[in-house]
Design a protein around this motif. Structure first.
Motif, PDB file in Angstrom:
ATOM      1  N   LYS A   5      -5.879  -2.174  -7.460  1.00 41.88           N
ATOM      2  CA  LYS A   5      -4.982  -1.617  -8.633  1.00 41.88           C
ATOM      3  C   LYS A   5      -3.869  -0.796  -8.136  1.00 41.88           C
ATOM      4  O   LYS A   5      -2.858  -0.885  -8.528  1.00 41.88           O
ATOM      5  CB  LYS A   5      -5.918  -0.944  -9.472  1.00 41.88           C
ATOM      6  CG  LYS A   5      -5.215  -0.334 -10.725  1.00 41.88           C
ATOM      7  CD  LYS A   5      -6.310   0.460 -11.726  1.00 41.88           C
ATOM      8  CE  LYS A   5      -5.821   0.924 -12.782  1.00 41.88           C
ATOM      9  NZ  LYS A   5      -6.513   1.419 -13.812  1.00 41.88           N
ATOM     10  N   LYS A   6      -3.929   0.130  -7.220  1.00 38.58           N
ATOM     11  CA  LYS A   6      -2.856   1.047  -6.592  1.00 38.58           C
ATOM     12  C   LYS A   6      -1.939   0.280  -6.025  1.00 38.58           C
ATOM     13  O   LYS A   6      -0.696   0.509  -5.947  1.00 38.58           O
ATOM     14  CB  LYS A   6      -3.699   1.869  -5.505  1.00 38.58           C
ATOM     15  CG  LYS A   6      -4.414   3.077  -5.972  1.00 38.58           C
ATOM     16  CD  LYS A   6      -4.854   4.073  -5.189  1.00 38.58           C
ATOM     17  CE  LYS A   6      -5.806   4.972  -5.657  1.00 38.58           C
ATOM     18  NZ  LYS A   6      -4.901   6.054  -6.542  1.00 38.58           N
ATOM     19  N   GLN A   7      -2.099  -0.940  -5.344  1.00 36.43           N
ATOM     20  CA  GLN A   7      -1.270  -1.802  -4.758  1.00 36.43           C
ATOM     21  C   GLN A   7      -0.371  -2.642  -5.835  1.00 36.43           C
ATOM     22  O   GLN A   7       0.488  -3.259  -5.348  1.00 36.43           O
ATOM     23  CB  GLN A   7      -1.939  -2.731  -3.711  1.00 36.43           C
ATOM     24  CG  GLN A   7      -2.377  -2.058  -2.491  1.00 36.43           C
ATOM     25  CD  GLN A   7      -3.216  -3.013  -1.747  1.00 36.43           C
ATOM     26  OE1 GLN A   7      -3.817  -3.841  -2.273  1.00 36.43           O
ATOM     27  NE2 GLN A   7      -3.364  -2.672  -0.364  1.00 36.43           N
TER      28      GLN A   7
ATOM     29  N   ARG B 272       4.022   0.938  -3.000  1.00 39.91           N
ATOM     30  CA  ARG B 272       3.392   0.900  -4.714  1.00 39.91           C
ATOM     31  C   ARG B 272       2.180   1.901  -4.600  1.00 39.91           C
ATOM     32  O   ARG B 272       2.296   2.501  -5.638  1.00 39.91           O
ATOM     33  CB  ARG B 272       2.929  -0.399  -5.007  1.00 39.91           C
ATOM     34  CG  ARG B 272       4.369  -1.528  -5.134  1.00 39.91           C
ATOM     35  CD  ARG B 272       3.925  -2.868  -5.337  1.00 39.91           C
ATOM     36  NE  ARG B 272       4.740  -3.694  -5.390  1.00 39.91           N
ATOM     37  CZ  ARG B 272       4.903  -5.099  -5.326  1.00 39.91           C
ATOM     38  NH1 ARG B 272       3.468  -5.346  -5.104  1.00 39.91           N
ATOM     39  NH2 ARG B 272       5.699  -5.752  -5.150  1.00 39.91           N
ATOM     40  N   GLY B 273       1.533   1.815  -3.763  1.00 37.04           N
ATOM     41  CA  GLY B 273       0.012   2.881  -3.768  1.00 37.04           C
ATOM     42  C   GLY B 273       0.508   4.139  -3.598  1.00 37.04           C
ATOM     43  O   GLY B 273      -0.341   5.057  -3.698  1.00 37.04           O
ATOM     44  N   LYS B 274       1.659   4.389  -2.723  1.00 33.50           N
ATOM     45  CA  LYS B 274       1.836   5.615  -2.361  1.00 33.50           C
ATOM     46  C   LYS B 274       0.852   6.338  -1.325  1.00 33.50           C
ATOM     47  O   LYS B 274       0.658   7.586  -1.339  1.00 33.50           O
ATOM     48  CB  LYS B 274       2.051   6.701  -3.559  1.00 33.50           C
ATOM     49  CG  LYS B 274       3.211   6.172  -4.609  1.00 33.50           C
ATOM     50  CD  LYS B 274       4.804   5.832  -3.835  1.00 33.50           C
ATOM     51  CE  LYS B 274       5.562   5.118  -5.077  1.00 33.50           C
ATOM     52  NZ  LYS B 274       6.788   4.659  -4.604  1.00 33.50           N
ATOM     53  N   LEU B 275       0.182   5.501  -0.453  1.00 36.43           N
ATOM     54  CA  LEU B 275      -0.830   5.910   0.302  1.00 36.43           C
ATOM     55  C   LEU B 275      -0.493   5.778   1.872  1.00 36.43           C
ATOM     56  O   LEU B 275       0.321   4.745   2.178  1.00 36.43           O
ATOM     57  CB  LEU B 275      -2.138   5.057   0.000  1.00 36.43           C
ATOM     58  CG  LEU B 275      -2.705   5.247  -1.388  1.00 36.43           C
ATOM     59  CD1 LEU B 275      -3.882   3.947  -1.419  1.00 36.43           C
ATOM     60  CD2 LEU B 275      -3.554   6.436  -1.225  1.00 36.43           C
TER      61      LEU B 275
ATOM     62  N   THR C  40       0.910  -1.113   0.130  1.00 32.20           N
ATOM     63  CA  THR C  40      -0.048  -0.002  -0.111  1.00 32.20           C
ATOM     64  C   THR C  40       0.899   1.243  -0.138  1.00 32.20           C
ATOM     65  O   THR C  40       0.644   2.419  -0.729  1.00 32.20           O
ATOM     66  CB  THR C  40      -0.811  -0.063   1.188  1.00 32.20           C
ATOM     67  OG1 THR C  40      -1.701  -1.229   1.286  1.00 32.20           O
ATOM     68  CG2 THR C  40      -1.902   1.189   1.165  1.00 32.20           C
TER      69      THR C  40
ATOM     70  N   THR D 196     -10.175  -0.552  -6.703  1.00 28.65           N
ATOM     71  CA  THR D 196      -9.200   0.633  -6.789  1.00 28.65           C
ATOM     72  C   THR D 196      -7.983   0.333  -5.794  1.00 28.65           C
ATOM     73  O   THR D 196      -6.727   0.679  -6.427  1.00 28.65           O
ATOM     74  CB  THR D 196      -9.997   2.039  -6.620  1.00 28.65           C
ATOM     75  OG1 THR D 196     -10.878   2.296  -7.260  1.00 28.65           O
ATOM     76  CG2 THR D 196      -8.961   3.058  -6.455  1.00 28.65           C
ATOM     77  N   LEU D 197      -8.136   0.008  -4.744  1.00 25.78           N
ATOM     78  CA  LEU D 197      -7.020  -0.157  -3.848  1.00 25.78           C
ATOM     79  C   LEU D 197      -6.324  -1.387  -4.401  1.00 25.78           C
ATOM     80  O   LEU D 197      -4.968  -0.930  -4.331  1.00 25.78           O
ATOM     81  CB  LEU D 197      -7.754  -0.670  -2.386  1.00 25.78           C
ATOM     82  CG  LEU D 197      -6.497  -1.030  -1.457  1.00 25.78           C
ATOM     83  CD1 LEU D 197      -5.613   0.124  -1.045  1.00 25.78           C
ATOM     84  CD2 LEU D 197      -7.004  -1.612  -0.234  1.00 25.78           C
TER      85      LEU D 197
END
Length: 723
Positions: free
Chosen positions: A490-492, A342-345, A339, A487-488
């Protein structure tokens, strides 16, 4: 990237649907690429004539200093050739001509009388990199989206437009073959270090930097470092080719013909010259395009692309600003890592003690440190990504989280308790995603106040390595909840498939009988090595017993009673497995299972160096290991049960369609990619042949092998899964 407003007052020499040519005020030509209607720029055969016309007209301009090739599509220079164009070829001769068309154009670029600079921002892959290799100078941006590589082998092909000849000569034989044979993509700094590009700059000054290179004139030939030049001496070169070929074959087990052919074509270029190498490259490209392996791998590519499009059909996702993770164990820590990295969250991990939080933070630190050592990220980037991860022993800091992923033990009561605690926080529309591996999500949501916000996200271990995630809604889950979960994922960096809400979902449903049958082979006296090696030779990344160690014998066997309760005795496992558990054998997690594992080693979990068969397990199970069954018989016993279950999952709506099944099996358990997945494999082998094998095994080993009704009907109607 060029700015269209910048050029509006400059004379446009010519403009086509894909290429726009203009002349800058300092007499430097700019070819801008923009494929309308597509997310990325891809090359098609019909574009070649446009490119030829522009180059001819540019050459006629008096005083033109040089040409810059750049993209007008953010984040994408050229993503390669259009794959459907290759799949539309009906014969190897047609595919060969396609390759020769690209070779002819790029030869013209390479021999063009004016200096040509490739100004790269974003992805530059396959035919896009081959175009850049034909240019005289390559510059790329520092953008995180910038990636350079030749991924053709991942589609069962080789580079077909000069890549096999130009790349090794630019960066050295060993480095060039490595990129061609792995298909891996390089980041900007890696590209500069290898000499693949001549400069890396911020995107804002890409065009100006390219102009400066044109003003310098043609670049002088860059000499390779001494060691790389020595490796190209005929005697050393031949030894290298032999070593690389043997190493490649030992890994591929002969299932990926493109790898051996790529080595052959590169070798021809060094032995007989570039022209001979190009001719061999085009011919081999045509041959490989017609192979079943390439057809299957392209099928997976198209399936993945279609899947991404389908995932947008659930409506609008919540905008994710922060993610919560409940549980700091191996799975929770892995989810937090992907998260943030890769997701920059921002991600906040909740655990019941500091030990759990420290474990999650340690996992991310180790993964990021490995990235630093490999020069994929900087020390500063590691610090930035670690700052995105925080921990808590209560729910403070999670009040405004849009989605919380629960990753606690596989216990229904505990997971329901987590739902109640989250709902008591008065969060605004928070999505609760349970990382359950076997429990139906409708049972977890049974007493929830907001069941529409509850969904399952089934990750696979290790989370940072396995590309798949199963998204499992229940009957009351809202479309927005599904969209947010997707969506999560995909962001990961995950590939998500939507799966029906049943025990075990899809991947575990097909995996359970496969592993159970492997244990029956073991109890019948077959050695651990013989069983695992048979399935590895078939094409799996690791054998079934090795895989059970990786999953955790305790975790794997805990799923089985849940499956037996819902689906019956076909999911039962030998009772002797309890003896293994009672001997405190959990697998890799505690260092002993079917294999023994070295401790405190940070390595890829499937590394042979870190494990060896624990022979004491034979005495524990009271068996004398011997190799009675052939490798083919072992493979058939394990695979046929999996294929039968695959078909049931399709028939009963556990998976929506064949494509989900192919992607789930390949990305989730490593079903051999060169087959295209279990359904394409059955098509290739012939459904009637598969049914005959199942009947034979049923007579010999029991009713579990009796083919399901759908397979029987498909034989009668002479149907395939892929029509």
């Amino acid at each position: 990237m060029t700015n269209k407003n910048e050029e509006k007052n400059l004379p446009a020499i010519t403009s086509y649907p894909v290429f726009h040519f203009s002349v800058k005020q300092n007499n430097i030509g700019v070819i801008s690429i923009y494929v309308a209607g597509d997310k990325v720029n891809t090359l098609k055969a019909e574009f070649v004539d446009q490119f030829y016309m522009i180059l001819q007209q540019a050459q006629a301009i008096v005083g033109l200093k040089g040409i810059i090739i750049i993209s007008n599509k953010p984040g994408c220079f050229l993503a390669g050739a259009n794959i459907r164009m290759i799949s539309n070829c009906k014969t190897k001769e047609e595919a060969t001509r396609l390759a020769m068309t690209g070779q002819k154009l790029f030869n013209l670029l390479e021999n063009y009388p004016l200096p040509i600079v490739a100004a790269i921002d974003g992805v530059c892959l396959g035919g896009g990199l081959e175009l850049a290799l034909a240019c005289h100078v390559r510059i790329c941006t520092l953008s995180d989206k910038t990636r350079l590589g030749l991924p053709e082998v991942q589609l069962g092909l080789i580079p077909g437009s000069g890549g096999t000849q130009r790349l090794p000569r630019l960066i050295g034989l060993v480095n060039g073959l490595d990129l061609i044979l792995t298909g891996r993509q390089l980041r900007p700094q890696q590209s500069l270090t290898l000499g693949l590009v001549d400069d890396i700059v911020p995107a804002e000054i890409l065009l100006q930097t390219a102009i400066n290179w044109i003003d310098k004139g043609r670049k002088n030939k860059t000499w390779l470092p001494l060691m790389l030049r020595l490796s190209e001496l005929p005697i050393i070169r031949n030894i290298l080719f032999a070593i690389i070929k043997n190493k490649t074959n030992s890994k591929s087990k002969g299932h990926y013909p493109a790898l051996e052919k790529a080595i052959l074509v590169v070798a021809i270029g060094y032995e007989k010259g570039v022209q001979a190498g190009l001719e061999a490259e085009a011919k081999v490209f045509g041959e490989l395009a017609m192979t079943p392996e390439s057809t299957a791998l392209r099928g997976l590519f198209f399936g993945s692309s279609a899947l991404k499009s389908e995932m947008g059909s659930f409506g609008k996702s919540a905008t994710i600003h922060q993610v919560g993770v409940l549980g700091g164990g191996l799975m929770g820590g892995g989810i937090a890592y992907v998260t943030a990295a890769r997701g920059k969250l921002p991600v906040r991990v909740k655990d019941i003690n500091n030990g759990g939080l420290n474990q999650a933070l340690k996992l991310s630190w180790q993964r990021l440190t490995k990235q630093v050592k490999r020069k994929r990220i900087s020390v500063q980037e590691r610090a930035q990504q670690m700052m995105l991860i925080s921990g808590t022993l209560d729910y403070k800091g999670l009040e405004k989280t849009q989605i919380i992923v629960e990753a606690v033990f596989e216990d229904l009561a505990l997971k329901r308790k987590m739902v109640q605690e989250v709902e008591a926080m008065t969060l605004n529309e928070v999505v609760f995603a349970s990382n359950t591996s076997s429990l139906p999500i409708h049972k977890i949501a049974e007493f929830a106040k907001y069941p529409e916000r509850i969904i399952a996200l089934h990750y696979f271990s290790p989370v940072d390595k396995m590309p798949l995630v199963e998204v499992i809604p229940h009957s009351k889950t809202s479309n927005q909840t599904i969209a947010t979960a997707v969506t999560l994922a995909k962001k990961q960096g995950k590939t998500a498939i939507i799966v029906g809400d049943s025990a075990g979902f899809y991947v575990n449903l097909i995996l359970a009988p496969y592993i159970a049958e492997a244990t029956r082979c073991l109890l019948a006296g077959e050695s651990i090595e013989h069983i695992d090696n048979a399935l590895v030779k078939f094409g799996f990344p690791i054998g079934p017993l090795n895989l059970l160690d990786e999953v955790g014998i305790d975790v794997g066997t805990k799923i089985m009673p849940v499956l037996v309760e819902q689906f019956g005795e076909r999911f039962s496992v030998p009772s002797e497995l309890n003896i293994i558990l009672e001997d405190d054998r959990k697998g890799r997690k505690n260092g002993r299972g079917f294999y023994l594992y070295k401790k405190n080693k940070m390595s890829w979990p499937w590394s042979k160096k870190q494990r060896q068969v624990d022979t004491t397990i034979y005495e524990l199970l009271n068996i004398q290991p011997k190799e009675i069954l052939s490798e083919q018989e072992i493979v058939q016993r394990c695979i046929m049960l999996m294929l039968n279950e695959d078909t049931r999952c399709l028939d009963e709506g556990v998976i929506r369609h064949v494509n989900d099944g192919e992607i789930g099996a390949v990305f989730g358990i490593g079903f051999p990619p060169f087959t295209g997945g279990p359904f394409r494999y059955m098509d290739q082998q012939g459904i009637s042949n598969i049914v005959d094998i199942m009947h034979r095994l049923a007579q010999k080993y029991g009713n579990n092998f009796v083919p399901c009704e759908r397979l029987m009907q498909m034989v009668k109607s002479n149907k395939k899964f892929h029509q």
